[in-house]
Scaffold this motif. Structure first.
Motif, PDB file in Angstrom:
ATOM      1  N   PHE A  51       0.829  -1.205   0.000  1.00  0.00           N
ATOM      2  CA  PHE A  51       0.000   0.000   0.000  1.00  0.00           C
ATOM      3  C   PHE A  51       0.867   1.259   0.000  1.00  0.00           C
ATOM      4  O   PHE A  51       0.648   2.184  -0.800  1.00  0.00           O
ATOM      5  N   LEU A  52       1.858   1.288   0.891  1.00  0.00           N
ATOM      6  CA  LEU A  52       2.718   2.468   0.981  1.00  0.00           C
ATOM      7  C   LEU A  52       3.589   2.625  -0.260  1.00  0.00           C
ATOM      8  O   LEU A  52       3.851   3.743  -0.716  1.00  0.00           O
ATOM      9  N   ARG A  53       4.042   1.504  -0.806  1.00  0.00           N
ATOM     10  CA  ARG A  53       4.863   1.574  -2.020  1.00  0.00           C
ATOM     11  C   ARG A  53       4.087   2.189  -3.176  1.00  0.00           C
ATOM     12  O   ARG A  53       4.644   2.941  -3.986  1.00  0.00           O
ATOM     13  N   LYS A  54       2.809   1.894  -3.253  1.00  0.00           N
ATOM     14  CA  LYS A  54       1.985   2.389  -4.357  1.00  0.00           C
ATOM     15  C   LYS A  54       1.415   3.785  -4.105  1.00  0.00           C
ATOM     16  O   LYS A  54       1.196   4.549  -5.053  1.00  0.00           O
ATOM     17  N   ARG A  55       1.190   4.131  -2.825  1.00  0.00           N
ATOM     18  CA  ARG A  55       0.434   5.355  -2.524  1.00  0.00           C
ATOM     19  C   ARG A  55       1.261   6.482  -1.906  1.00  0.00           C
ATOM     20  O   ARG A  55       0.843   7.643  -1.954  1.00  0.00           O
ATOM     21  N   SER A  56       2.402   6.160  -1.299  1.00  0.00           N
ATOM     22  CA  SER A  56       3.153   7.182  -0.570  1.00  0.00           C
ATOM     23  C   SER A  56       4.385   7.637  -1.339  1.00  0.00           C
ATOM     24  O   SER A  56       5.131   6.811  -1.887  1.00  0.00           O
ATOM     25  N   ASN A  57       4.603   8.935  -1.357  1.00  0.00           N
ATOM     26  CA  ASN A  57       5.807   9.499  -1.986  1.00  0.00           C
ATOM     27  C   ASN A  57       6.980   9.554  -1.010  1.00  0.00           C
ATOM     28  O   ASN A  57       8.088   9.933  -1.401  1.00  0.00           O
ATOM     29  N   PHE A  58       6.739   9.200   0.254  1.00  0.00           N
ATOM     30  CA  PHE A  58       7.763   9.350   1.285  1.00  0.00           C
ATOM     31  C   PHE A  58       8.257   8.022   1.851  1.00  0.00           C
ATOM     32  O   PHE A  58       9.195   7.989   2.625  1.00  0.00           O
ATOM     33  N   TYR A  59       7.601   6.932   1.487  1.00  0.00           N
ATOM     34  CA  TYR A  59       7.959   5.622   2.033  1.00  0.00           C
ATOM     35  C   TYR A  59       9.321   5.164   1.544  1.00  0.00           C
ATOM     36  O   TYR A  59      10.094   4.558   2.280  1.00  0.00           O
ATOM     37  N   MET A  60       9.629   5.458   0.286  1.00  0.00           N
ATOM     38  CA  MET A  60      10.902   5.081  -0.306  1.00  0.00           C
ATOM     39  C   MET A  60      11.439   6.234  -1.144  1.00  0.00           C
ATOM     40  O   MET A  60      10.686   7.049  -1.646  1.00  0.00           O
ATOM     41  N   SER A  61      12.768   6.262  -1.270  1.00  0.00           N
ATOM     42  CA  SER A  61      13.417   7.208  -2.179  1.00  0.00           C
ATOM     43  C   SER A  61      14.436   6.431  -3.011  1.00  0.00           C
ATOM     44  O   SER A  61      14.644   5.233  -2.806  1.00  0.00           O
ATOM     45  N   ALA A  62      15.079   7.099  -3.924  1.00  0.00           N
ATOM     46  CA  ALA A  62      16.064   6.430  -4.777  1.00  0.00           C
ATOM     47  C   ALA A  62      17.193   5.812  -3.958  1.00  0.00           C
ATOM     48  O   ALA A  62      17.744   4.767  -4.315  1.00  0.00           O
ATOM     49  N   SER A  63      17.544   6.447  -2.842  1.00  0.00           N
ATOM     50  CA  SER A  63      18.657   5.956  -2.030  1.00  0.00           C
ATOM     51  C   SER A  63      18.250   4.831  -1.083  1.00  0.00           C
ATOM     52  O   SER A  63      19.109   4.226  -0.438  1.00  0.00           O
ATOM     53  N   THR A  64      16.971   4.536  -0.996  1.00  0.00           N
ATOM     54  CA  THR A  64      16.508   3.473  -0.098  1.00  0.00           C
ATOM     55  C   THR A  64      17.049   2.121  -0.526  1.00  0.00           C
ATOM     56  O   THR A  64      17.370   1.274   0.306  1.00  0.00           O
ATOM     57  N   VAL A  65      17.154   1.913  -1.834  1.00  0.00           N
ATOM     58  CA  VAL A  65      17.522   0.604  -2.383  1.00  0.00           C
ATOM     59  C   VAL A  65      18.904   0.650  -3.031  1.00  0.00           C
ATOM     60  O   VAL A  65      19.437   1.716  -3.340  1.00  0.00           O
ATOM     61  N   ASP A  66      19.478  -0.524  -3.248  1.00  0.00           N
ATOM     62  CA  ASP A  66      20.752  -0.622  -3.955  1.00  0.00           C
ATOM     63  C   ASP A  66      20.594  -0.068  -5.374  1.00  0.00           C
ATOM     64  O   ASP A  66      19.549  -0.232  -6.001  1.00  0.00           O
ATOM     65  N   ARG A  67      21.644   0.576  -5.880  1.00  0.00           N
ATOM     66  CA  ARG A  67      21.601   1.071  -7.247  1.00  0.00           C
ATOM     67  C   ARG A  67      22.986   1.001  -7.864  1.00  0.00           C
ATOM     68  O   ARG A  67      23.994   1.160  -7.183  1.00  0.00           O
ATOM     69  N   GLU A  68      22.994   0.744  -9.156  1.00  0.00           N
ATOM     70  CA  GLU A  68      24.236   0.623  -9.896  1.00  0.00           C
ATOM     71  C   GLU A  68      24.740   1.989 -10.352  1.00  0.00           C
ATOM     72  O   GLU A  68      23.961   2.844 -10.762  1.00  0.00           O
ATOM     73  N   ASN A  69      26.055   2.144 -10.294  1.00  0.00           N
ATOM     74  CA  ASN A  69      26.713   3.274 -10.932  1.00  0.00           C
ATOM     75  C   ASN A  69      27.490   2.705 -12.112  1.00  0.00           C
ATOM     76  O   ASN A  69      28.562   2.129 -11.942  1.00  0.00           O
ATOM     77  N   ILE A  70      26.902   2.835 -13.280  1.00  0.00           N
ATOM     78  CA  ILE A  70      27.477   2.212 -14.464  1.00  0.00           C
ATOM     79  C   ILE A  70      28.846   2.802 -14.790  1.00  0.00           C
ATOM     80  O   ILE A  70      29.776   2.096 -15.193  1.00  0.00           O
ATOM     81  N   GLU A  71      29.001   4.106 -14.595  1.00  0.00           N
ATOM     82  CA  GLU A  71      30.251   4.776 -14.945  1.00  0.00           C
ATOM     83  C   GLU A  71      31.434   4.263 -14.133  1.00  0.00           C
ATOM     84  O   GLU A  71      32.542   4.108 -14.645  1.00  0.00           O
ATOM     85  N   SER A  72      31.189   3.988 -12.837  1.00  0.00           N
ATOM     86  CA  SER A  72      32.270   3.513 -11.973  1.00  0.00           C
ATOM     87  C   SER A  72      32.250   2.005 -11.776  1.00  0.00           C
ATOM     88  O   SER A  72      33.090   1.463 -11.059  1.00  0.00           O
TER      89      SER A  72
END
Length: 272
Positions: free
Chosen positions: A192-213
């Motif tokens: 519910f929060l993942r679909k409805r809230s803009n504050f539950y998660m941000s880009a930095s919440t999860v692992d992310r790739e840095n393709i350049e490095s």
């Protein structure tokens, strides 16, 4: 939490994995974790797991957007990934061909419609797992990288609920059936929060790739030391030839028409 019943729904999930993770024809990422519990009286070693604590198992299928598609909770902690999945309605319907999955003719490059899991699961015609480390060549490393990249979505989803819902950080002292209700409620609230809230998660919440490095940046949830314990690994049995063929077809696809520009760089950086 609504489980897909129509081919159109499965194709929509696959589109998400294609768009977000460059993995085609994928219906979800599968994994299981231990939920710590205080064992019921007179239950003996029923819930005692290989990590030397008592637990119940949370098995889940997650889409490309960190949303639970299917959840099974309540199996005792002594079971492995492969053992737990074999007793779920999802897996039984998968083996019986009752999930109404898209046909090859409806899929990208006429490949099988698949689900993805780690080495804790048995390779299946519709369930892709990594190639064993002992037999890796370059093309298999590419496949493993592409698989792990998409599979990371379920690891992060477990990490998010563990960091957000503190009850999962310590042993839960309730009747087993009540623990099941609580865990199911947590998964539903997360959706519910993942679909409805803009504050539950941000880009930095999860692992992310840095393709350049050629690096992977840890998600914020990893800083909370709240990672759920993985299940014991599955002991491989004889793998059907059709299952091997399905994985080999994806390996060829990811090394040819389905390759991405950065995969060689990531492999050279040890990301397989």
């Amino acid at each position: 939490m609504r489980f897909p019943t129509r081919k159109e729904e499965w194709l929509e999930i696959a589109k998400g994995f294609h768009d977000h993770w460059n993995f085609v024809n994928c219906g979800g990422a599968l994994d299981g974790k231990h939920i710590r519990i205080i064992p019921p009286a007179n239950s003996g070693a029923k819930y005692y797991n290989y990590k030397n604590f008592y637990s119940m198992v949370l098995m889940a299928l997650v889409d490309s957007n960190y949303v639970f598609i299917f959840v099974d909770v309540g199996k005792n902690g002594r079971m492995s990934d492969g053992g737990v999945i074999e007793y779920t309605t999802f897996y039984n319907k998968l083996l019986r061909g009752q999930l109404n999955l898209p046909e090859r003719s409806e899929n990208v490059h006429y490949l099988n419609y698949v689900f993805i899991g780690d080495e804790g699961f048995a390779l299946n015609e519709n369930l892709l797992t990594p190639y064993p480390q002992r037999e890796l060549d370059h093309e298999k490393r590419i496949f493993n990288y592409r698989l792990s990249r998409a599979l990371n979505v379920v690891e992060n989803t477990f990490g998010i609920i563990a960091s957000r819902f503190q009850i999962l950080r310590t042993p839960i002292n309730m009747k087993p059936e009540n623990i099941c209700y609580i865990v199911l409620a947590i998964c539903s609230i997360h959706n519910f929060l993942r679909k409805r809230s803009n504050f539950y998660m941000s880009a930095s919440t999860v692992d992310r790739e840095n393709i350049e490095s050629s690096t992977v940046l840890d998600g914020d949830w990893r800083q909370n030391s709240s990672e759920l314990t993985p299940l014991d690994r599955y002991s491989a049995r004889n793998v059907p030839s059709l299952a091997k063929q399905s994985r080999d077809e994806y390996k060829t696809y990811f090394n040819t028409i389905g390759k991405v520009s950065w995969q060689e760089t990531m492999i050279n950086a040890g990301r397989s």
